[in-house]
Scaffold this active site. Structure first.
Site, PDB file in Angstrom:
ATOM      1  N   ARG A 127       0.642  -1.165  -0.144  1.00 49.54           N
ATOM      2  CA  ARG A 127      -0.002   0.022  -0.040  1.00 49.54           C
ATOM      3  C   ARG A 127       0.775   1.117   0.054  1.00 49.54           C
ATOM      4  NH1 ARG A 127      -4.364  -0.710   4.706  1.00 49.54           N
ATOM      5  NH2 ARG A 127      -4.776   1.379   4.079  1.00 49.54           N
ATOM      6  N   GLN A 171     -10.210  10.229   8.311  1.00 43.18           N
ATOM      7  CA  GLN A 171     -10.070   8.613   8.594  1.00 43.18           C
ATOM      8  C   GLN A 171      -8.909   7.964   7.597  1.00 43.18           C
ATOM      9  OE1 GLN A 171     -13.923   6.573   8.704  1.00 43.18           O
ATOM     10  NE2 GLN A 171     -14.480   8.205   7.540  1.00 43.18           N
ATOM     11  N   GLU A 188     -22.466   8.383  -3.860  1.00 43.49           N
ATOM     12  CA  GLU A 188     -23.571   7.574  -3.925  1.00 43.49           C
ATOM     13  C   GLU A 188     -24.039   7.942  -2.387  1.00 43.49           C
ATOM     14  OE1 GLU A 188     -22.283   3.837  -4.668  1.00 43.49           O
ATOM     15  OE2 GLU A 188     -21.180   3.417  -2.494  1.00 43.49           O
ATOM     16  N   ASP A 239      -3.232   8.105   4.525  1.00 40.46           N
ATOM     17  CA  ASP A 239      -2.317   8.407   3.179  1.00 40.46           C
ATOM     18  C   ASP A 239      -1.635   9.735   3.407  1.00 40.46           C
ATOM     19  OD1 ASP A 239      -5.509   9.048   1.364  1.00 40.46           O
ATOM     20  OD2 ASP A 239      -4.270  10.448   2.508  1.00 40.46           O
ATOM     21  N   GLY A 262     -16.666  11.836   1.241  1.00 39.66           N
ATOM     22  CA  GLY A 262     -16.033  10.442   0.790  1.00 39.66           C
ATOM     23  C   GLY A 262     -15.858   9.349   1.648  1.00 39.66           C
ATOM     24  N   THR A 263     -16.879   9.315   2.769  1.00 40.31           N
ATOM     25  CA  THR A 263     -16.865   8.163   3.458  1.00 40.31           C
ATOM     26  C   THR A 263     -18.113   7.345   3.412  1.00 40.31           C
ATOM     27  OG1 THR A 263     -16.564   7.343   5.803  1.00 40.31           O
ATOM     28  CG2 THR A 263     -17.499   9.746   5.409  1.00 40.31           C
ATOM     29  N   CYS A 312      12.160  -2.969  15.658  1.00 42.78           N
ATOM     30  CA  CYS A 312      12.459  -1.655  16.528  1.00 42.78           C
ATOM     31  C   CYS A 312      14.009  -1.546  16.787  1.00 42.78           C
ATOM     32  CB  CYS A 312      11.749  -1.985  17.617  1.00 42.78           C
ATOM     33  SG  CYS A 312      11.944  -0.611  18.970  1.00 42.78           S
ATOM     34  N   HIS A 370      -7.231   7.578  12.022  1.00 45.90           N
ATOM     35  CA  HIS A 370      -6.845   6.127  12.007  1.00 45.90           C
ATOM     36  C   HIS A 370      -5.205   6.184  11.724  1.00 45.90           C
ATOM     37  CE1 HIS A 370     -11.194   5.299  10.651  1.00 45.90           C
ATOM     38  NE2 HIS A 370     -10.978   5.451  12.221  1.00 45.90           N
TER      39      HIS A 370
END
Ligand code: BV8
Length: 249
Positions: A70, A101, A215, A104, A187-188, A147, A119
């Site tokens: 990702r 949320q 939608e 990116d 957009g959620t 780590c 998030h």
């Protein structure tokens, strides 16, 4: 898009606004949304199955590789006009709070001065044992980040399903939602809790709810204005219709 005069005059005088974005706000940057983001090897998995501490416990390599894939997909991705319009709007509304949320980092890249990343952020990692956050890291023999302090596994600095959101961020998001006159949901899918509760916290205090989505969502019936379409198109048009008019006086 033609906006109702009531909406334009509402926004022209708003002092307190909260905006919540989801994966749809990044879709026009070329990022697939969270729910339909899986492709290739990853299309056999549901994202919710992978984005969990149990999944990482069970198979750290698989989960580490999913996030590496990702991060790779995000490389070279740039903010879209919707991200930039939110920066412009934040300069016009004295009490503007941006809550996302998305993991990116595109809002910060677009120049939003403050973003509540509910998030987390996929570009950061942290030690599974503590909170140390590493920007870059060494990988062990199995290709998982280690780590530098304790040698334990690193993990993405994101909130997985079943994990608590950072308390201070969540408190700030609810405070802004309760204080705002206008709540903008962008957009959620309005499904994932506790973020999905934010517009209701605003509405319960009398705020007007505006939703921008391609939608309808479960929130749509509770909104004052549902602007159906792409956020990368609607947000710049909304800014021009409201604030540019102010500039022309
Ligand atoms: C918590 C980071 C408790 C990781 C994410 C049963 C079992 C276990 C848990 C639960 C359960 N029932 C409820 C829960 C709680 C759970 C939850 O809500 N589950 C859902 C599925 C029902 N929530 C949690 O687990 C949260 N933690 O509750 O902890 C607790 C409390 C105290 C102490 C201990 C524990 C944690 C939730 C956070 C999960 N992490 N991301 C990662 O990214 O890998 S969430 C993930 O989904 C994304 O970050 C994203 O934010 C989120 C929602 O997705 P959306 O952003 O809405 O994106 P989506 O793809 O869904 O939709 C895109 C939308 O855009 C669509 O509507 C589409 O129409 C629209 N769109 C598309 N293109 C455009 C557009 N709109 C405009 N323009 C366009 N161009």
């Amino acid at each position: 898009m033609k906006f109702p005069n009531e909406l334009i005059s509402l926004l022209a005088s708003v002092q307190w606004m909260a905006a919540l974005t989801g994966a749809g706000a990044s879709q026009e940057s070329g990022l697939r949304t969270f729910r339909d983001g899986q492709s290739g090897l990853w299309s056999q998995y549901k994202p919710e199955e992978l984005a969990s501490p149990e999944a990482f416990q069970r198979n750290p390599k698989l989960i580490w590789d999913w996030y590496a894939w990702r991060r790779e997909a995000i490389k070279g991705v740039r903010p879209n006009p919707g991200h930039y319009a939110l920066v412009q709007i934040s300069r016009k509304v004295p009490g503007f709070t941006l809550i996302t949320q998305n993991v990116d980092g595109l809002h910060a890249m677009a120049g939003s001065p403050e973003v509540i990343e509910l998030h987390g952020n996929i570009h950061r990692v942290r030690c599974v044992r503590g909170d140390g956050v590493a920007g870059d890291w060494e990988e062990g023999p199995d290709g998982i980040g280690l780590c530098p302090k304790c040698g334990g596994f690193l993990r993405p600095d994101v909130v997985w399903f079943g994990e608590e959101l950072p308390r201070a961020y969540l408190a700030a998001a609810f405070e802004a939602s309760r204080k705002c006159e206008v709540f903008l949901s962008i957009g959620t899918s309005s499904i994932v809790q506790p973020a999905a509760a934010l517009p209701y916290a605003a509405r319960n205090r009398g705020a007007r709810i505006i939703e921008i989505n391609v939608e309808p969502t479960p929130l749509t019936p509770k909104t004052d204005h549902f602007l159906q379409g792409k956020s990368g198109e609607i947000l710049p048009e909304l800014f021009a219709a409201v604030w540019n008019r102010q500039i022309r006086g």
